[in-house]
Design a protein around this motif. Structure first.
Motif, short mmCIF file in Angstrom:
data_model
loop_
_atom_site.label_atom_id
_atom_site.label_comp_id
_atom_site.label_asym_id
_atom_site.label_seq_id
_atom_site.Cartn_x
_atom_site.Cartn_y
_atom_site.Cartn_z
N GLY A 51 -2.98 7.48 -26.55
CA GLY A 51 -3.29 6.26 -27.51
C GLY A 51 -4.58 5.54 -26.89
O GLY A 51 -5.56 5.30 -27.54
N GLN A 52 -4.50 5.42 -25.57
CA GLN A 52 -5.70 4.79 -24.88
C GLN A 52 -6.93 5.65 -24.92
O GLN A 52 -8.06 5.20 -25.29
CB GLN A 52 -5.40 4.76 -23.43
N THR A 53 -6.71 6.97 -24.65
CA THR A 53 -7.85 8.02 -24.87
C THR A 53 -8.50 8.01 -26.06
O THR A 53 -9.75 7.88 -26.58
CB THR A 53 -7.63 9.31 -24.67
N LEU A 93 -12.20 3.05 -37.42
CA LEU A 93 -10.99 4.16 -37.01
C LEU A 93 -10.48 3.57 -35.35
O LEU A 93 -9.37 3.60 -34.92
CB LEU A 93 -11.53 5.49 -36.88
N HIS A 94 -11.60 2.98 -34.57
CA HIS A 94 -11.33 2.56 -33.50
C HIS A 94 -10.53 1.18 -33.42
O HIS A 94 -9.57 1.07 -32.53
CB HIS A 94 -12.79 2.18 -32.79
N LEU A 95 -10.69 0.44 -34.36
CA LEU A 95 -9.99 -0.60 -34.62
C LEU A 95 -8.49 -0.18 -35.01
O LEU A 95 -7.44 -0.97 -34.30
CB LEU A 95 -10.62 -1.49 -35.64
N ALA A 138 -7.11 2.52 -34.36
CA ALA A 138 -6.23 3.13 -33.09
C ALA A 138 -5.93 1.89 -32.19
O ALA A 138 -4.60 2.07 -31.82
CB ALA A 138 -7.24 4.05 -32.48
N PHE A 139 -6.59 1.04 -32.18
CA PHE A 139 -6.26 -0.18 -30.98
C PHE A 139 -5.13 -0.78 -31.55
O PHE A 139 -3.83 -0.85 -31.00
CB PHE A 139 -7.31 -1.01 -31.00
N LEU A 140 -5.12 -1.28 -32.81
CA LEU A 140 -3.79 -1.93 -33.61
C LEU A 140 -2.89 -0.86 -33.55
O LEU A 140 -1.48 -1.45 -33.17
CB LEU A 140 -4.27 -2.23 -35.11
N LEU A 174 -21.64 -6.41 -25.29
CA LEU A 174 -20.84 -7.50 -24.63
C LEU A 174 -19.40 -7.08 -24.56
O LEU A 174 -18.74 -7.24 -23.59
CB LEU A 174 -21.01 -8.90 -25.43
N HIS A 175 -19.00 -6.31 -25.62
CA HIS A 175 -17.78 -5.95 -25.67
C HIS A 175 -17.41 -4.90 -24.62
O HIS A 175 -16.33 -4.77 -24.10
CB HIS A 175 -17.38 -5.24 -27.21
N PHE A 176 -18.40 -4.11 -24.75
CA PHE A 176 -18.60 -3.01 -23.75
C PHE A 176 -18.39 -3.39 -22.29
O PHE A 176 -17.59 -3.07 -21.53
CB PHE A 176 -19.44 -2.19 -23.68
N PHE A 227 -17.58 -6.43 -20.98
CA PHE A 227 -16.73 -7.25 -20.73
C PHE A 227 -15.46 -6.70 -20.18
O PHE A 227 -14.15 -7.23 -19.81
CB PHE A 227 -16.49 -8.23 -21.92
N GLN A 228 -15.20 -5.47 -20.54
CA GLN A 228 -13.99 -4.45 -20.31
C GLN A 228 -14.26 -3.62 -19.12
O GLN A 228 -13.46 -3.01 -18.65
CB GLN A 228 -13.64 -3.65 -21.51
N ALA A 229 -15.42 -3.86 -18.45
CA ALA A 229 -15.72 -3.06 -17.36
C ALA A 229 -14.80 -3.52 -16.15
O ALA A 229 -14.59 -4.63 -15.96
CB ALA A 229 -17.22 -3.17 -16.90
N ARG A 230 -14.28 -2.66 -15.56
CA ARG A 230 -13.34 -2.90 -14.23
C ARG A 230 -14.32 -3.38 -13.03
O ARG A 230 -14.30 -4.34 -12.51
CB ARG A 230 -12.36 -1.92 -13.84
N SER A 231 -14.96 -2.11 -12.71
CA SER A 231 -15.82 -2.41 -11.56
C SER A 231 -17.08 -1.93 -11.68
O SER A 231 -18.34 -2.53 -11.55
CB SER A 231 -15.17 -1.81 -10.39
#
Ligand code: HEM
Lengths: 325, 202
Positions: free
Chosen positions: B37-39, B87-89, B91-93, B157-159, B161-165
């Protein structure tokens, strides 16, 4: 110490599903999903066959009192899907690139508030102890989780040999820092100030659940999982369980940890698994137990302290866990 | 240059289908790993951003090559970007949220808010992409479709802001986006980047 009364988190008494049975079932379900989604007649091109377990076999004593009976995450998933940011941020990067790290010989510097500081060869650190197998849940802050059979020794047994003194209030750990061997440490745009650093309060480190792992699935740790020696603190988010440790330091002040330094509003020092404390990016109420499926997602409710409250809740008595997250 | 338009159109169509085809193949072969699901969600999001960037490349390519064929496939690529984003949205939902926790997710998490705003901006663009709508909107069509600029900025920004490191990937995408916007500013004047404002003043 061998057979303890089963704590509440150990769930039922049924046996852990043997891996072969598990994989067969998974392959079967994978086939069903493929058929459902792609229609009849589409051949499965890649067979997700069981990966042979790599590494040297270890002798160990199973510790059912310290083990959950939940279905184990298959070896191939434990070793090919994880975070080890020294090798990249992709979940497959560690498996792909950890081979560039050499783990033999390996030594660990022990320093700070203890009577036996020094540089210890890995063999000297682990040899005097008998290995145990503990099947622990691992909960990642990204809301996925696994069940992993670790081989190792209680952290307390190892730390006591260094004879920490009365000023040792915290213990600090550090991962190898060698950009030649760890490719992501060469990145220009990493926000991590290497080396990766973690820490525990002394009473957390001495808790019976805290474990120093040298293997999984009965054999020595694959490099991508933190060879040759890594921490396992099952009631905390996975990032606390620091990998490929090269330094242990006892200290009076609380150490700053890597994630806390990057984003203090997101990651605290304690990082106890807690569905009641939200993370700014991921809800912590539920988790996907891996392997999960597309059509049959393996959602489950996340439990406080990852279900190990009976062993560890007393450590945090009187603390506001929304503040000390 | 005499490149026949129909084969080119078909080629672009097929290329735009490739990410989805690969994803479906991975699903069919069970090779998405233990957290499919995440992938799937991540793959679709990245494809959407990439196609958005390809869309933004069409005008510069037309100028550089003196060939209007790029402009003729621009709408199709843009619609594919929207399709992947939708589709991305979904999939997320479906795979990540399981339709729970909706309110908190869409009000509290900055990266989700940026992604949602981007998606909201893309909806009117997709809806007004038909020939009939282009005709109906007339000279208002162009300023409206400049909403793609804030949309791509919000996606970035969406991209990030989800960066881990490690933000290497985000920096690279960011440079490409900045280049695509800057070259328009350079060619057509910086006011040409402002969406919604009627084009008469110049
Ligand atoms: C409609 C609202 C949206 C939601 C709720 C949403 C949600 C998400 C989620 C949950 C992730 C994965 C985050 C993670 O776990 O790291 C993600 C990643 C991503 N999304 Fe979105 N998204 C939205 C809109 C968009 C749009 C419109 C685009 C592009 C056109 C987009 C592009 C991306 C990209 C590029 C990634 C990163 C993929 C990667 O990690 O490689 N998203 N999004």
């Amino acid at each position: 110490m061998l057979i303890k009364k089963r704590p509440s988190w150990a769930l039922s008494h049924s046996d852990v599903t043997p891996e072969s049975v598990y994989l067969d079932r998974r392959r079967f379900m994978g086939g069903m999903v493929a058929a459902a989604l792609a229609g009849a007649g589409v051949p499965r091109l890649v067979d997700a066959a069981a990966l042979p377990i790599q590494g040297e076999s270890l002798e160990f004593t199973a510790m059912p009192g310290f083990s959950t009976d939940e279905e184990k995450t298959p070896y191939e998933d434990v070793t090919r899907y994880n975070n080890f940011y020294e090798f990249g941020t992709g979940k497959g990067d560690p498996a792909q690139y950890a081979d560039e790290m050499s783990v033999d010989p390996w030594s660990v510097i022990v320093e700070g508030e203890c009577d036996r500081p020094g540089t210890y060869a890995l063999e000297d650190l682990v040899r005097p102890h008998d290995y145990q197998e503990r099947i622990y849940r691992l909960r990642c802050v990204e809301a996925w989780s696994m069940v992993i059979p670790w081989i190792g020794i209680p952290l307390a047994d190892m730390l006591k040999r260094f004879e920490p003194n009365s000023r040792a209030k915290y213990v600090y750990f550090e991962t190898l820092h060698d950009p030649d061997q760890m490719r992501a440490q060469r990145s220009l745009f990493s926000t991590i100030d290497w080396p990766y650093q973690e820490g525990l309060r002394m009473d957390e480190a001495m808790n019976e659940l805290s474990f120093m792992a040298v293997g999984l699935y009965g054999k020595t740790l694959p490099k991508q999982n933190g060879a040759p020696m890594r921490l396992v603190v099952p009631w905390k988010y996975g990032f606390k369980s620091i990998k490929s440790i090269v330094k242990i330091r006892f200290q009076e002040e609380r150490p700053k940890t890597t994630w806390e330094m990057i984003a203090p509003q997101e990651y605290g020092f304690y990082a106890n698994v807690n569905p009641e404390v939200d993370h700014p990016r991921w809800s912590q109420k539920r988790e996907r137990r891996l392997p999960s499926g597309l059509l049959s997602p393996n959602w489950m409710e996340t439990r406080k302290f990852n279900g190990y409250g009976e062993q560890v809740a007393h450590l945090y008595k009187g603390m506001d866990l929304t503040k000390y997250y | 240059m005499t490149i026949p338009m129909l084969p080119f159109r078909i080629l672009v169509f097929l290329l735009s289908c490739v990410p989805l085809a690969l994803l479906l193949l991975d699903i069919a072969t069970g090779s998405l790993g233990p957290d499919p699901g995440q992938t799937v969600t991540e793959t679709l999001g990245l494809s959407a951003l990439q196609l958005l960037i390809v869309t933004l490349f069409m005008t510069p390519l037309a100028r550089w090559t003196h060939w209007s064929g790029w402009i003729k496939v621009r709408r199709m690529v843009g619609l594919f970007a929207f399709f992947y984003a939708a589709l991305h949205l979904m999939a997320f939902l479906q795979f990540i949220l399981g339709w729970t926790d909706l309110w908190a997710t869409f009000t509290k998490r900055p990266y989700i808010i940026f992604g949602s705003l981007a998606f909201l901006l893309l909806i009117p663009l997709a809806a007004t992409s038909t020939k009939a709508m282009v005709r109906r909107l007339g000279r208002r069509w162009k300023p409206l479709h400049r909403l793609i600029y804030p949309a791509v900025a919000l996606v970035w920004l969406h991209f990030i802001f989800q960066a881990r490191s490690d933000i290497t990937e985000m920096v690279i995408y960011g440079l490409v986006v900045v280049f695509l916007l800057a070259i328009r500013g350079y060619w057509f004047g910086w006011h040409s980047l402002v969406p919604l404002r009627a084009a008469k003043r110049r």
